[in-house]
Design a protein around this motif. Structure first.
Motif, mmCIF file in Angstrom:
data_model
loop_
_atom_site.group_PDB
_atom_site.id
_atom_site.type_symbol
_atom_site.label_atom_id
_atom_site.label_comp_id
_atom_site.label_asym_id
_atom_site.label_seq_id
_atom_site.Cartn_x
_atom_site.Cartn_y
_atom_site.Cartn_z
ATOM 1 N N GLY A 125 0.871 -1.193 -0.155
ATOM 2 C CA GLY A 125 0.015 -0.042 0.072
ATOM 3 C C GLY A 125 0.847 1.320 -0.008
ATOM 4 O O GLY A 125 0.505 2.257 -0.488
ATOM 5 N N ALA A 126 1.926 1.404 0.680
ATOM 6 C CA ALA A 126 2.893 2.495 0.766
ATOM 7 C C ALA A 126 3.477 2.573 -0.528
ATOM 8 O O ALA A 126 3.687 3.870 -1.020
ATOM 9 C CB ALA A 126 3.795 2.535 1.901
ATOM 10 N N LEU A 127 4.024 1.566 -1.118
ATOM 11 C CA LEU A 127 4.643 1.779 -2.320
ATOM 12 C C LEU A 127 3.575 2.045 -3.448
ATOM 13 O O LEU A 127 3.879 2.996 -4.440
ATOM 14 C CB LEU A 127 5.190 0.387 -2.931
ATOM 15 C CG LEU A 127 6.401 0.071 -2.221
ATOM 16 C CD1 LEU A 127 6.908 -1.626 -2.423
ATOM 17 C CD2 LEU A 127 7.627 1.073 -2.360
ATOM 18 N N LEU A 128 2.348 1.787 -3.709
ATOM 19 C CA LEU A 128 1.355 1.992 -4.484
ATOM 20 C C LEU A 128 1.235 3.615 -4.321
ATOM 21 O O LEU A 128 1.060 4.413 -5.119
ATOM 22 C CB LEU A 128 0.125 1.179 -3.968
ATOM 23 C CG LEU A 128 0.141 0.032 -5.012
ATOM 24 C CD1 LEU A 128 -1.384 -0.722 -4.546
ATOM 25 C CD2 LEU A 128 -0.123 0.271 -6.446
ATOM 26 N N LEU A 129 0.753 4.156 -3.105
ATOM 27 C CA LEU A 129 0.613 5.436 -2.779
ATOM 28 C C LEU A 129 1.941 6.294 -3.371
ATOM 29 O O LEU A 129 1.749 7.282 -3.959
ATOM 30 C CB LEU A 129 0.633 5.857 -1.250
ATOM 31 C CG LEU A 129 -0.736 5.485 -0.634
ATOM 32 C CD1 LEU A 129 -0.872 5.546 0.748
ATOM 33 C CD2 LEU A 129 -1.928 6.470 -1.394
ATOM 34 N N TYR A 130 2.990 5.828 -3.023
ATOM 35 C CA TYR A 130 4.254 6.471 -3.565
ATOM 36 C C TYR A 130 4.289 6.593 -5.124
ATOM 37 O O TYR A 130 4.463 7.665 -5.678
ATOM 38 C CB TYR A 130 5.702 5.899 -2.965
ATOM 39 C CG TYR A 130 6.944 6.300 -3.681
ATOM 40 C CD1 TYR A 130 7.349 7.622 -3.183
ATOM 41 C CD2 TYR A 130 7.465 5.826 -4.862
ATOM 42 C CE1 TYR A 130 8.427 8.472 -3.818
ATOM 43 C CE2 TYR A 130 8.446 6.428 -5.409
ATOM 44 C CZ TYR A 130 9.051 7.720 -4.920
ATOM 45 O OH TYR A 130 10.162 8.219 -5.538
ATOM 46 N N PHE A 131 4.083 5.518 -5.616
ATOM 47 C CA PHE A 131 4.332 5.362 -7.082
ATOM 48 C C PHE A 131 3.035 6.174 -7.778
ATOM 49 O O PHE A 131 3.271 6.802 -8.864
ATOM 50 C CB PHE A 131 4.602 3.999 -7.746
ATOM 51 C CG PHE A 131 5.902 3.471 -7.508
ATOM 52 C CD1 PHE A 131 7.085 3.978 -8.358
ATOM 53 C CD2 PHE A 131 6.460 2.465 -6.637
ATOM 54 C CE1 PHE A 131 8.235 3.700 -7.952
ATOM 55 C CE2 PHE A 131 7.686 2.242 -6.277
ATOM 56 C CZ PHE A 131 8.677 2.677 -7.248
ATOM 57 N N THR A 132 1.936 6.096 -7.248
ATOM 58 C CA THR A 132 0.882 6.811 -7.799
ATOM 59 C C THR A 132 1.103 8.052 -7.831
ATOM 60 O O THR A 132 0.708 8.900 -8.965
ATOM 61 C CB THR A 132 -0.346 6.395 -7.003
ATOM 62 O OG1 THR A 132 -0.675 4.825 -7.105
ATOM 63 C CG2 THR A 132 -1.823 7.196 -7.658
ATOM 64 N N GLY A 133 1.738 8.853 -6.652
ATOM 65 C CA GLY A 133 1.955 10.131 -6.551
ATOM 66 C C GLY A 133 2.937 10.519 -7.758
ATOM 67 O O GLY A 133 2.984 11.338 -8.171
#
Length: 182
Positions: A125-133
């Motif tokens: 989830g943290a990686l998804l948030l980072y890469f989406t941003g």
């Protein structure tokens, strides 16, 4: 990668083409382009190989520790490079994400990749948030401020910073896709 086969092949093509372009950037006359191109080529080709549909090719068990070692070394290099240049931290996060995915793939049987049961793990989830941003920000940076590109620019196509940004954007999109299919 587990998901729709057509999406996996599109991801293989996108990441492979990005890796190939990054290899061409290694010959750039601009030092900053050369400095980042090797790691980005490794990331593009690594993502392309990891995205090959499992129905076509299932890597042997020894492949995942090799992925972990290669991208772990890339993460250490990115950490060393980022010492004073914070914008290189993105390479560190990308390499760490590849290590995370390789470890996750090594530790789970193939059937377990299809059913998570407990929702999205915290790191995913943290990686998804980072890469989406990152994708949203990188996409916004590609939009030219003047509205048109200067056609008289003498820079070779391999030295154009907007193409390098487009490659980073495509790898970010690929990373989001791969994380969603974990």
């Amino acid at each position: 990668m587990h998901g729709p086969v057509s999406a996996a092949w599109l991801l293989v093509a996108l990441c492979g083409a990005t890796g190939a372009y990054c290899l061409l950037r290694l010959r750039s006359g601009v030092e900053e382009q050369r400095r980042a191109a090797g790691g980005e080529a490794l990331m593009g080709f690594g993502m392309a190989v990891m995205a090959v549909p499992a129905a076509v090719f299932t890597p042997p068990r020894w492949a995942w520790p090799v992925y972990t070692a290669v991208f772990g070394a890339a993460a250490l290099r990115a950490l060393w490079t980022a010492r004073g240049v914070p914008r290189h931290l993105h390479h560190l996060v990308g390499s760490a994400a590849m290590v995370y995915m390789a470890v996750a793939m090594a530790g789970a049987p193939p059937a377990a990749h299809h059913a998570h049961g407990g929702g999205v793990p915290l790191v995913t989830g943290a990686l998804l948030l980072y890469f989406t941003g990152y994708v949203l920000l990188a996409g916004a940076r590609l939009v030219p401020a003047t509205g048109t590109a200067d056609a008289a620019d003498p820079a070779r196509w391999g030295d154009r910073p907007e193409l390098a940004r487009a490659c980073r954007l495509s790898m970010g999109i690929g990373m989001v896709t791969m994380l969603l299919t974990m």
